[in-house]
Scaffold this active site. Structure first.
Site: not given
Ligand code: BGC
Length: 716
Positions: A339, A599
């Protein structure tokens, strides 16, 4: 820019192999001054006669190359001899790496391209310019594959590959801009804290800190021996290597050796990791032969906080590391899995904390430039900037970064030119909401992430029970208010925005009469929506207490939770949440050994099991947004809207008896502000140092003081 230079590309496809573009130049006279301007589609490393040019890691930085591409200019005077071979190796970088979960490639490796110019002034005053053109060559490098998610495959046995012609390509130069952001640099080196053999027999080095960067190592080997390293963040509950949360990102470094003692470090990629597992190695690895190099944007640390509580101190360190590890030209959500994108929501919630800890004016100036370039015609702001994943929708709280970040950067650093640059984007963003909402004066009917990752649905999900129309409408109101404030600060008409914000607030109160979740309460309070603050705050306090003094908020509610409490008479409860160490809480992760912010509140659960691998980062700075409460409320150092950039400062410390002392300082544009408090007899002793006029509130009394060093006392 680079008017005479031509874009060049390889004349044949190199597949995954990174190309080297090179030329050899001779200079007829002695050189007084030389500068090299360069950029590429891909990430590049340039060398002159084998010596690296500059210190920029992952140049030319991350922008949406179709729209803007930064050009770096280096002073190379001391690097040039009579003859100079200029070689530039280009690899995929963010724009060309495989975006596993979207399978969307704005560029392909075959799009590698380079443009540059070397300008030389001779000692006799004459000038000469050498540009990229058909006279250059290209060749295959030893970097057989390299991308940001999977890592590098390098064969040191490959040396002289044949020179091939380049081709000049027809590509616009309109996208070229001067370097705007802070350079990414190697900022720190860490040595292994331990070498472990896991129950499964894996050889692991622990660097003691979750970080972003790469490994450097030395090895004595024979040609063809291999060093294979995988990077990871945590050991599983049995103490074995855990990589599932990297999803498809291989995060691997494979190095094929030449003969003899040799050293290597990756050059065109980065990894997010605390541990490495050494899968292949000639002989027995010696930890002394390894180190981890931390890379991030060259932002200067300006803030510090220490307290009497070691766990809280570790939390503060984790917040700082979260910022280091994710401020990589763009604010990335996380540095490890497939990501690593500029999610706008994450940056929005963390922005104020970021400004306290590090000087991020230039960093945000550049990223907000990326955002302006990505704004759609209807004013929409993507949820990821640069918008590399290609889909097209906006989300409340994420896209509101368009108003929240510029305003915060203005407040923290006082640069009205920067605010002026963003104003049109801010204004157009609120126009987008009006255009797309189902109901006038509300923001209803669109797709939002909501209070992402909250715990109020009582199950492992990223969704939340908070009403998304309510949440979005609160953000709408806040964004309109920020446009009003920005307009006022810039001397533009602002009354229509203030009126609009009032209408939105009234419409919200007419439509949404009941708050159920913690986050709904928090938004109603923090965004100044509800006229019944005392009642709503009492109800929020009850929710928290009934939940065993625990939060259950996600990305949206968490940053404002402690503020919503302390602004309404519940500072002690806010501290209870800050100091809570059972799940879910900030200190729970510290107790579980975190060295960055997670997270998920339960990234590693009490029993050592982990949150589902599909979405579980141990280096996600968003919840570190609580840092802003520590600086701004516990230490009490606040900006003043009428005198932004700390031209004046408001200092209102809030001590708590569970801590015996706290000291915070910030190096502002006007000098260092310090706020210290400690227990003293039956009350508190405060020591405040201000480089500018300050409004100090202590023990309920407010006093304005000129710059200086002051002592105050208050009773419990
Ligand atoms: C990210 C988040 C982001 C989110 C949005 C994720 O995959 O890691 O930090 O804000 O998607 O929905």
């Amino acid at each position: 820019m680079l008017t005479n230079a031509k874009w060049i590309a390889t004349s044949e496809a190199f597949g995954s192999v990174a190309p080297i573009f090179q030329t050899t130049l001779t200079f007829p006279k002695a050189i007084r001054q030389a500068t090299l301007s360069l950029t590429s589609v891909g990430v590049y490393v340039a060398t002159i006669n084998g010596v690296r040019v500059g210190e920029y890691v992952l140049a030319p930085g991350w922008t949406m190359y179709q729209k803007r591409l930064q050009v770096q200019t280096y002073d190379v005077t001391s690097m040039l001899e009579e003859t100079a071979t200029l070689a530039v190796t280009v690899a995929k970088g963010l724009n060309m790496s495989h975006l596993a979960w979207y399978d969307h490639h704005p560029y392909h490796p075959s799009d590698y391209a380079l443009i540059g110019e070397l300008r030389v002034t001779y000692t006799d005053g004459s000038e000469e310019s050498f540009v990229t053109d058909e006279s250059w060559f290209c060749r295959r490098s030893a970097l057989l594959d390299c991308e940001i998610y999977d890592g590098e495959l390098y064969d040191a046995g490959i040396t002289d590959t044949p020179l091939l012609p380049v081709k000049v390509i027809d590509k616009t130069k309109d996208i070229l801009i001067e370097q705007e952001g802070e350079e990414i640099r190697e900022m720190m080196t860490l040595t292994p804290k331990a070498i472990l053999t896991t129950p499964k027999g894996e050889t692991v080095l622990d660097f003691g800190q979750n970080l972003t960067g790469y490994i450097a190592f030395s090895v004595n080997a024979k040609k063809g021996d291999r060093v294979k390293i995988r990077h990871f963040e945590i050991l599983d509950r049995d103490g074995n290597v855990y990589t599932e949360n990297y999803r498809s990102a291989k995060a691997t470094l494979t190095y094929i050796c030449r003969d003899g003692v040799q050293s290597y470090k990756p050059t065109h990629t980065f990894y997010g990791f605390r541990y490495i597992v050494i899968d292949e190695y000639p002989g027995t690895p010696d930890p002394d032969d390894f180190c981890a190099i931390v890379v991030h944007s060259n932002i200067k640390k300006i803030g510090s906080v220490t307290t009497s509580d070691p766990m809280l101190n570790r939390l503060i360190e984790n917040i700082e590391w979260g910022q280091r590890d994710n401020f990589l030209d763009i604010p990335t959500d996380c540095p490890q899995r497939d990501e690593r994108l500029g999610w706008t929501g994450d940056a929005e919630v963390f922005c104020r904390t970021a400004t306290y800890q590090f000087d991020v004016e230039k960093f945000f100036d550049k990223w907000l430039g990326d955002m302006r370039a990505e704004q759609w015609e209807d004013g929409g702001i993507p949820h990821v900037v640069p918008m590399i994943i290609g889909d097209k929708h906006c989300s409340a709280a994420w896209s509101d970064a368009a108003t929240i970040c510029p305003w915060q950067i203005y407040l923290s650093y006082g640069n009205s030119a920067l605010l002026e640059k963003q104003f049109d984007m801010m204004r157009r963003w609120i126009g987008y909401i009006a255009l797309h909402s189902k109901d006038q004066y509300l923001w209803t009917g669109c797709i939002h992430y909501g209070d992402w990752c909250a715990l109020d649905l009582g199950k492992e999900t990223t969704d939340s029970a908070t009403n998304k129309d309510f949440l979005a409408s609160c953000y709408y109101c806040n964004s309109v208010r920020l446009v009003a404030k920005a307009a006022k600060a810039l001397g533009k008409p602002y009354e229509e925005y203030e009126t609009l914000a009032d209408k939105i607030r009234d419409a919200i109160n007419a439509r949404f009469t009941e708050y159920r979740t913690q986050t709904e309460h928090i938004l109603a309070l923090y965004f100044d929506i509800t006229p019944n603050k005392a009642e709503v705050a009492a109800s929020l306090a009850k929710l928290v207490i009934d939940n065993g003094i625990h939060l259950n908020t996600g990305f949206v509610g968490t940053p404002y939770l402690l503020h919503a409490l302390s602004q309404n008479g519940y500072t002690e409860l806010a501290y209870s949440l800050l100091l809570q160490d059972t799940y879910p809480s900030w200190l729970f992760s510290v107790k579980q050994g975190a060295t960055t912010i997670w997270e998920h509140w339960d990234g590693i659960k009490e029993d050592g099991s982990v949150w589902s691998a599909g979405m579980n980062s141990y280096n996600h700075y968003a919840y570190g947004a609580v840092g802003d409460w520590i600086y701004g409320v516990a230490a009490g150092i606040q900006t003043v809207e009428e005198a932004p950039g700390f031209a004046k400062v408001a200092i209102a410390p809030h001590p708590d008896r569970r801590l015996s002392h706290l000291t915070a300082s910030i190096e502002t544009r006007h000098g260092k502000v310090t706020s210290h408090w400690e227990r003293f007899e039956n009350g508190w002793r405060y020591e405040i140092e201000t480089p500018v006029e300050a409004t100090v509130t202590v023990g309920g009394k407010t006093k304005t003081v000129p710059k200086g060093h002051y002592l105050f006392y208050s009773e419990y």
